[in-house]
Write a protein that holds these residues in place. Structure first.
Motif, mmCIF file in Angstrom:
data_model
loop_
_atom_site.group_PDB
_atom_site.id
_atom_site.type_symbol
_atom_site.label_atom_id
_atom_site.label_comp_id
_atom_site.label_asym_id
_atom_site.label_seq_id
_atom_site.Cartn_x
_atom_site.Cartn_y
_atom_site.Cartn_z
ATOM 1 N N LEU A 297 0.814 -1.221 0.000
ATOM 2 C CA LEU A 297 0.000 0.000 0.000
ATOM 3 C C LEU A 297 0.847 1.270 0.000
ATOM 4 O O LEU A 297 0.560 2.239 0.709
ATOM 5 C CB LEU A 297 -0.940 -0.001 1.218
ATOM 6 C CG LEU A 297 -1.923 -1.172 1.308
ATOM 7 C CD1 LEU A 297 -2.681 -1.129 2.614
ATOM 8 C CD2 LEU A 297 -2.894 -1.140 0.132
ATOM 9 N N GLY A 298 1.931 1.238 -0.788
ATOM 10 C CA GLY A 298 2.767 2.421 -0.900
ATOM 11 C C GLY A 298 3.745 2.619 0.241
ATOM 12 O O GLY A 298 4.452 3.635 0.284
ATOM 13 N N MET A 299 3.813 1.671 1.183
ATOM 14 C CA MET A 299 4.748 1.740 2.309
ATOM 15 C C MET A 299 5.762 0.608 2.194
ATOM 16 O O MET A 299 5.485 -0.425 1.598
ATOM 17 C CB MET A 299 4.009 1.629 3.643
ATOM 18 C CG MET A 299 2.995 2.726 3.905
ATOM 19 S SD MET A 299 2.108 2.476 5.464
ATOM 20 C CE MET A 299 1.103 1.034 5.063
ATOM 21 N N ARG A 300 6.922 0.812 2.782
ATOM 22 C CA ARG A 300 7.956 -0.217 2.786
ATOM 23 C C ARG A 300 8.513 -0.373 4.188
ATOM 24 O O ARG A 300 8.811 0.616 4.860
ATOM 25 C CB ARG A 300 9.095 0.151 1.834
ATOM 26 C CG ARG A 300 10.202 -0.893 1.766
ATOM 27 C CD ARG A 300 11.404 -0.393 0.982
ATOM 28 N NE ARG A 300 12.494 -1.355 0.974
ATOM 29 C CZ ARG A 300 13.782 -1.043 0.758
ATOM 30 N NH1 ARG A 300 14.116 0.219 0.509
ATOM 31 N NH2 ARG A 300 14.715 -1.971 0.778
ATOM 32 N N LEU A 301 8.653 -1.619 4.635
ATOM 33 C CA LEU A 301 9.263 -1.947 5.922
ATOM 34 C C LEU A 301 10.446 -2.865 5.656
ATOM 35 O O LEU A 301 10.282 -3.913 5.031
ATOM 36 C CB LEU A 301 8.270 -2.644 6.853
ATOM 37 C CG LEU A 301 8.798 -3.024 8.233
ATOM 38 C CD1 LEU A 301 9.013 -1.785 9.093
ATOM 39 C CD2 LEU A 301 7.853 -3.997 8.937
ATOM 40 N N TYR A 302 11.620 -2.470 6.133
ATOM 41 C CA TYR A 302 12.800 -3.306 5.923
ATOM 42 C C TYR A 302 13.738 -3.163 7.116
ATOM 43 O O TYR A 302 13.571 -2.264 7.950
ATOM 44 C CB TYR A 302 13.513 -2.928 4.618
ATOM 45 C CG TYR A 302 14.081 -1.525 4.590
ATOM 46 C CD1 TYR A 302 15.410 -1.272 4.898
ATOM 47 C CD2 TYR A 302 13.269 -0.445 4.249
ATOM 48 C CE1 TYR A 302 15.916 0.017 4.869
ATOM 49 C CE2 TYR A 302 13.768 0.842 4.210
ATOM 50 C CZ TYR A 302 15.097 1.069 4.526
ATOM 51 O OH TYR A 302 15.599 2.352 4.507
ATOM 52 N N GLY A 303 14.712 -4.075 7.190
ATOM 53 C CA GLY A 303 15.672 -4.033 8.288
ATOM 54 C C GLY A 303 15.972 -5.420 8.803
ATOM 55 O O GLY A 303 15.982 -6.400 8.049
ATOM 56 N N TRP A 304 16.188 -5.517 10.108
ATOM 57 C CA TRP A 304 16.575 -6.772 10.744
ATOM 58 C C TRP A 304 15.656 -7.052 11.932
ATOM 59 O O TRP A 304 15.351 -6.155 12.723
ATOM 60 C CB TRP A 304 18.017 -6.698 11.255
ATOM 61 C CG TRP A 304 19.067 -6.634 10.200
ATOM 62 C CD1 TRP A 304 19.805 -7.662 9.695
ATOM 63 C CD2 TRP A 304 19.527 -5.453 9.514
ATOM 64 N NE1 TRP A 304 20.690 -7.195 8.744
ATOM 65 C CE2 TRP A 304 20.549 -5.859 8.605
ATOM 66 C CE3 TRP A 304 19.184 -4.102 9.567
ATOM 67 C CZ2 TRP A 304 21.211 -4.960 7.778
ATOM 68 C CZ3 TRP A 304 19.841 -3.201 8.741
ATOM 69 C CH2 TRP A 304 20.846 -3.638 7.860
ATOM 70 N N ILE A 305 15.223 -8.310 12.067
ATOM 71 C CA ILE A 305 14.470 -8.726 13.252
ATOM 72 C C ILE A 305 15.260 -9.817 13.961
ATOM 73 O O ILE A 305 15.784 -10.731 13.337
ATOM 74 C CB ILE A 305 13.055 -9.227 12.903
ATOM 75 C CG1 ILE A 305 13.105 -10.367 11.876
ATOM 76 C CG2 ILE A 305 12.185 -8.091 12.415
ATOM 77 C CD1 ILE A 305 11.757 -11.033 11.636
ATOM 78 N N GLY A 306 15.367 -9.698 15.274
ATOM 79 C CA GLY A 306 16.023 -10.740 16.050
ATOM 80 C C GLY A 306 15.185 -12.001 16.059
ATOM 81 O O GLY A 306 13.946 -11.946 16.123
ATOM 82 N N LEU A 307 15.830 -13.140 15.973
ATOM 83 C CA LEU A 307 15.110 -14.410 16.035
ATOM 84 C C LEU A 307 14.499 -14.590 17.424
ATOM 85 O O LEU A 307 14.962 -13.996 18.402
ATOM 86 C CB LEU A 307 16.056 -15.552 15.712
ATOM 87 C CG LEU A 307 16.718 -15.484 14.324
ATOM 88 C CD1 LEU A 307 17.683 -16.631 14.147
ATOM 89 C CD2 LEU A 307 15.676 -15.475 13.232
ATOM 90 N N PRO A 308 13.447 -15.388 17.528
ATOM 91 C CA PRO A 308 12.818 -15.571 18.840
ATOM 92 C C PRO A 308 13.788 -16.028 19.925
ATOM 93 O O PRO A 308 13.607 -15.699 21.091
ATOM 94 C CB PRO A 308 11.750 -16.637 18.563
ATOM 95 C CG PRO A 308 11.409 -16.445 17.123
ATOM 96 C CD PRO A 308 12.701 -16.079 16.460
ATOM 97 N N SER A 309 14.810 -16.788 19.557
ATOM 98 C CA SER A 309 15.788 -17.253 20.537
ATOM 99 C C SER A 309 16.620 -16.123 21.107
ATOM 100 O O SER A 309 17.332 -16.299 22.083
ATOM 101 C CB SER A 309 16.712 -18.297 19.892
ATOM 102 O OG SER A 309 17.307 -17.766 18.718
ATOM 103 N N PHE A 310 16.529 -14.922 20.489
ATOM 104 C CA PHE A 310 17.298 -13.770 20.961
ATOM 105 C C PHE A 310 16.420 -12.826 21.792
ATOM 106 O O PHE A 310 16.690 -11.636 21.882
ATOM 107 C CB PHE A 310 17.901 -13.026 19.761
ATOM 108 C CG PHE A 310 18.951 -12.012 20.137
ATOM 109 C CD1 PHE A 310 20.155 -12.407 20.691
ATOM 110 C CD2 PHE A 310 18.733 -10.664 19.929
ATOM 111 C CE1 PHE A 310 21.123 -11.480 21.035
ATOM 112 C CE2 PHE A 310 19.698 -9.721 20.255
ATOM 113 C CZ PHE A 310 20.896 -10.136 20.810
#
Length: 588
Positions: free
Chosen positions: A231-244
């Motif tokens: 919808l015209g938006m962008r989300l990017y980057g890094w997510i920590g894994l659940p174990s973190f």
């Protein structure tokens, strides 16, 4: 008597909002440097920034004739109209920072444009010494020196923390900005000691190095990149894994159009995305960037510009929750990263066969069910080593069951340890979620309905959820002010501990009596399914055959989020051959 306040007092009042502590000064000055197009910014602090803050950049500089204007309130080159305010692309825009900082410090600003033969300097103590800049030596760019912060407002200075604490806040301000401007080099010194030296990061490898320098190597090793547009938006980057998962929310960086913000909507959406894989007392880690049309976000809602207001909050929430939730659901076991997981969107949806360990415990005479664990030693059942290892599944093949709790398996990397209850709990939970999404959980009538006595408000809460519980396979009737009759439960539960399940649902209601939020009904139903899965999962001291253990391993490999149980505990770990060799001193 009504009177007009003097300019210096007006600036000091404004400073109370903009200049809370040295870190706020550092933030404002760095943002000015970035708005000026700087590609290198050097920051020096003394006494946590209370004694000295010096920020130098190689930006465009300020012409001589504009230097006095830079110290006037509401003077800025960044906006000129309401339209500009509604489409802010710069970090600063109010024109309050420099006059506010000057009003509570001994300040000097030196600047030189590329066209000037030399620099020009202007400054003062609490107010400008002179309106006329004087010549100075400085390379192209701008340098700002702030000494003795709050020297003329001693009451404000008393509210500052220790030197080390104030420096920590200032360092955090630098790191937050550095994580959103990889193209700029940053250096930070404190009391003549270099703390940060971040080169410009224009490639993926150098960006990873900056992330590691600020967030730590473990975050890089246990994180996954994310990039989603909608919808015209962008989300990017890094997510920590659940174990973190973290005990504190100390690794949460969220940016809107390059600006670090603390946003309750975003925090809620991201925490909700991790809810299925993280204990309620833990916090996710992430470095995420949201790009959105500037007209759809209001950044002029907080004096320090750390909060925003979205004009279409529901769309933003759906993007944040949906993108992160889908990324987490694509996680699958990866022995190379021990009990951590990698993103694999290509993995097909898991099949739903009837497996031996999923049968109702009442029809398993060959496998006795013991509700309570025993402290007695249980001799493990050992299988021969699998003949071929070339095409083995990630979690390998079962070897034995230890103490009626853990499954031991062998894969090419070494030993796999599985918590059978936690793993089975996740498998059942995900299976029931698919059933719920497909129309609802079938209910199995109890041979003898069970009546429970509760507090009247608890019975009221359960009655209010009667329809939602029915979709989850739980049928209840209110039979009195303080009594509830349970007539049917999901087949997986098999009639075991019905009272415990219902009382757990009551406690769950108390924990989740929060403000109304998105998809509340669905989430409440998921919480019911999580409780059912926990009650129905394999219990301690239940002896499993090798076929049942292998079936559970295969189901884990095909199940989303199988690295954690519904409460956020890990379901399996990998012990590598090198670790085993070290234990037995092999090779020495």
């Amino acid at each position: 008597m009504i009177r007009i306040l003097p300019d210096q007092l007006i600036n000091q009042i404004a400073a109370g909002e903009v200049v809370e502590r040295p870190a706020a000064v550092v933030k404002e000055l760095i943002e000015n440097s970035l708005d000026a197009g700087a590609r290198r910014i050097d920051i020096e602090l003394e006494q946590g920034g209370i004694g000295l803050i010096r920020v130098r950049d190689d930006g465009a500089g300020i012409p001589k004739n504009e230097l006095p204007l830079a110290f006037q309130r509401h003077a800025t080159s960044k906006i000129a109209s309401l339209g500009d305010l509604e489409r802010i692309a710069s970090l600063g825009f109010r024109g309050e920072a420099l006059p506010s900082i000057l009003s509570v410090s001994r300040m000097r600003l030196t600047s030189r444009t590329a066209q000037d033969a030399h620099a020009w300097m202007l400054g003062g103590e609490g107010k400008l010494d002179s309106a006329a800049p004087v010549p100075a030596a400085h390379p192209p760019g701008t340098g700002v020196e702030v000494r003795d912060l709050f020297f003329n407002t001693p009451a404000r200075r008393k509210f500052l923390k220790t030197e080390s604490t104030e420096f920590r806040y200032a360092q955090q301000a630098v790191e937050r900005i550095a994580l959103s401007h990889f193209e700029v080099a940053f250096s930070l010194k404190h009391n003549q000691r270099r703390v940060l030296d971040l080169a410009a990061a224009d490639r993926e490898a150098t960006r990873q190095a900056r992330i590691e320098a600020i967030c730590g190597g473990e975050f890089v090793a246990q994180s996954q990149q994310l990039d989603a547009s909608r919808l015209g938006m962008r989300l990017y980057g890094w997510i920590g894994l659940p174990s973190f998962a973290r005990s504190q929310p100390d690794l949460q960086f969220f940016y809107v159009n390059g600006r670090f913000v603390r946003d309750r909507l975003a925090a809620f959406a991201l925490r909700r995305a991790f809810a299925d894989v993280m204990h309620s007392t833990h916090h996710p880690a992430y470095v995420l960037y949201l790009e959105i049309d500037p007209t759809l976000v209001d950044v002029n809602v907080h004096p320090q510009k750390t909060e925003v207001r979205f004009r279409e909050a529901a769309r933003v929430h759906d993007l944040l929750f949906g993108a992160v939730h889908q990324a987490l659901r694509g996680l699958r076991p990866d022995p190379v990263r021990h009990h951590r997981v990698v993103l694999d969107a290509a993995v097909p949806a898991p099949p739903q066969p009837a497996l031996p360990y999923a049968l109702d415990v009442r029809v398993k005479p060959e496998i006795p069910h013991l509700a309570e664990p025993s402290a007695a030693y249980v001799e493990p059942v050992v299988s021969p080593t699998p003949a071929g290892m070339a095409d083995e599944p990630p979690l390998g093949h079962a070897l034995a069951q230890l103490h009626g709790v853990y499954i031991l398996a062998q894969n090419r990397h070494g030993l796999v340890l599985v918590d059978a209850h936690a793993a089975h709990e996740r498998v059942l939970y995900e299976r029931m979620k698919r059933q719920l999404d497909g129309g609802g959980i079938p209910a199995q009538a109890l041979l003898i309905p069970q009546t429970l006595t509760l507090h009247e408000d608890e019975a009221d809460a359960l009655e209010a959820r009667r329809a939602a519980l029915y979709r989850c396979g739980i049928e209840i009737d209110r039979t009195g002010p303080t009594t509830v009759c349970v007539r049917a439960v999901p087949p997986l539960l098999g009639g075991d501990d019905v009272a415990g399940l219902i009382r757990g649902l009551v406690r769950d209601d108390e924990r989740h009596q929060v403000a109304q939020h998105f998809n509340e009904v669905i989430e409440a139903q998921y919480r019911v399914l999580a409780d059912v899965a926990c009650k129905a999962a394999i219990k301690a001291n239940r002896r499993l055959t090798l076929a049942e253990m292998d079936a559970l391993l295969r189901d884990m490999e095909a199940t989303a989020l199988s690295g954690q149980c519904n409460h956020g505990r890990p379901t399996w770990v990998q012990v590598g051959l090198r670790e085993l060799d070290r234990l037995f001193l092999r090779g020495r």
